[in-house]
Design a protein around this motif. Structure first.
Motif, mmCIF file in Angstrom:
data_model
loop_
_atom_site.group_PDB
_atom_site.id
_atom_site.type_symbol
_atom_site.label_atom_id
_atom_site.label_comp_id
_atom_site.label_asym_id
_atom_site.label_seq_id
_atom_site.Cartn_x
_atom_site.Cartn_y
_atom_site.Cartn_z
ATOM 1 N N ILE A 184 39.645 33.079 36.070
ATOM 2 C CA ILE A 184 40.985 32.805 36.601
ATOM 3 C C ILE A 184 41.192 31.299 36.757
ATOM 4 O O ILE A 184 42.232 30.743 36.366
ATOM 5 N N CYS A 187 41.540 29.598 33.285
ATOM 6 C CA CYS A 187 42.877 29.765 32.699
ATOM 7 C C CYS A 187 43.828 28.686 33.209
ATOM 8 O O CYS A 187 44.627 28.126 32.434
ATOM 9 N N GLN A 188 43.736 28.395 34.476
ATOM 10 C CA GLN A 188 44.616 27.386 35.074
ATOM 11 C C GLN A 188 44.229 25.985 34.632
ATOM 12 O O GLN A 188 45.077 25.157 34.302
ATOM 13 N N ALA A 201 45.849 34.041 33.996
ATOM 14 C CA ALA A 201 45.108 34.246 35.235
ATOM 15 C C ALA A 201 45.566 35.519 35.938
ATOM 16 O O ALA A 201 44.745 36.297 36.437
ATOM 17 N N SER A 205 43.327 38.896 36.742
ATOM 18 C CA SER A 205 43.249 39.388 38.118
ATOM 19 C C SER A 205 43.701 40.839 38.216
ATOM 20 O O SER A 205 43.063 41.668 38.887
#
Length: 215
Positions: A184, A187-188, A201, A205
């Motif tokens: 996650i 990805c950011q 993200a 999740s």
């Protein structure tokens, strides 16, 4: 003589491995397939993420064989350690720390201190501190401590690995959770979109919540 014959894998463990493989595969298909390595932080986190993916896949493969459980468990701490280093580098490390890491120097403050630093800087609800009671055991699994040696004999006293499903399931779930958490974040970081609405993200999740509804 030591015996390493493949042992039958229970249906419950097969299901646990299959669920983790599904999560692993989803992550690989949803993280950015390219990024701009314009900072040392990105390069380091990307490298850690790649290593963690490999460790996670190896753990699942080793458990699937029914023959190399001790080796699978030995990889749990390196995976978690790399995950904590990645989060620490991006959220907490000083520029001097990052430069030292890039140059191959040891500068991290240790697993617990990294966990505490990340918790101060990331809204993780205590997730990174959950490792605290298990650090010594993880160390033993990795470095041939009693956690490993005590499981090398069967009830008859023969040298035969005897790891139970509970231990293996806990290892699979813990490593999968840490892979998801770093995925996650990656990805950011890789996309430059650090918002809570980052599509990749969010997808990872949601998939984790679907596969692990009580996690």
């Amino acid at each position: 003589m030591p015996v390493l014959n493949a042992a039958p894998i229970s249906d419950a463990l097969k299901a646990e491995i299959a669920r983790s493989i599904e999560m692993h595969t989803f992550i690989v298909g949803n993280v950015p397939d390219s990024f701009t390595g314009d900072t040392d932080e990105k390069m380091l986190v990307g490298s850690y993420f790649s290593l963690i993916l490999e460790h996670h896949g190896a753990i699942l493969h080793l458990f699937q064989t029914g023959q190399f459980d001790g080796s699978a468990l030995a990889l749990v701490r390196p995976l978690i350690d790399a995950a904590y280093r990645a989060h620490w580098v991006y959220s907490s490390a000083s520029p001097e720390n990052v430069t030292k890491l890039r140059n191959g120097e040891k500068c991290d403050p240790g697993l617990i201190n990294m966990a505490e630093a990340v918790e101060r800087n990331v809204n993780a609800g205590g997730f990174f501190l959950t490792i605290t009671p298990y650090i010594n055991a993880l160390h033993g699994y990795t470095h041939g401590g009693l956690e490993q040696l005590g499981r090398r004999f069967d009830a008859s006293g023969d040298i035969r690995p005897t790891y139970n499903d509970g231990e293996k399931t806990e290892a699979i779930r813990a490593t999968t959770a840490h892979l998801v958490a770093l995925s996650i974040a990656w990805c950011q970081i890789a996309s430059g979109d650090t918002s809570a609405d980052n599509p990749s993200a969010v997808a990872i999740s949601e998939e984790y919540r679907k596969l692990y509804p009580i996690a």
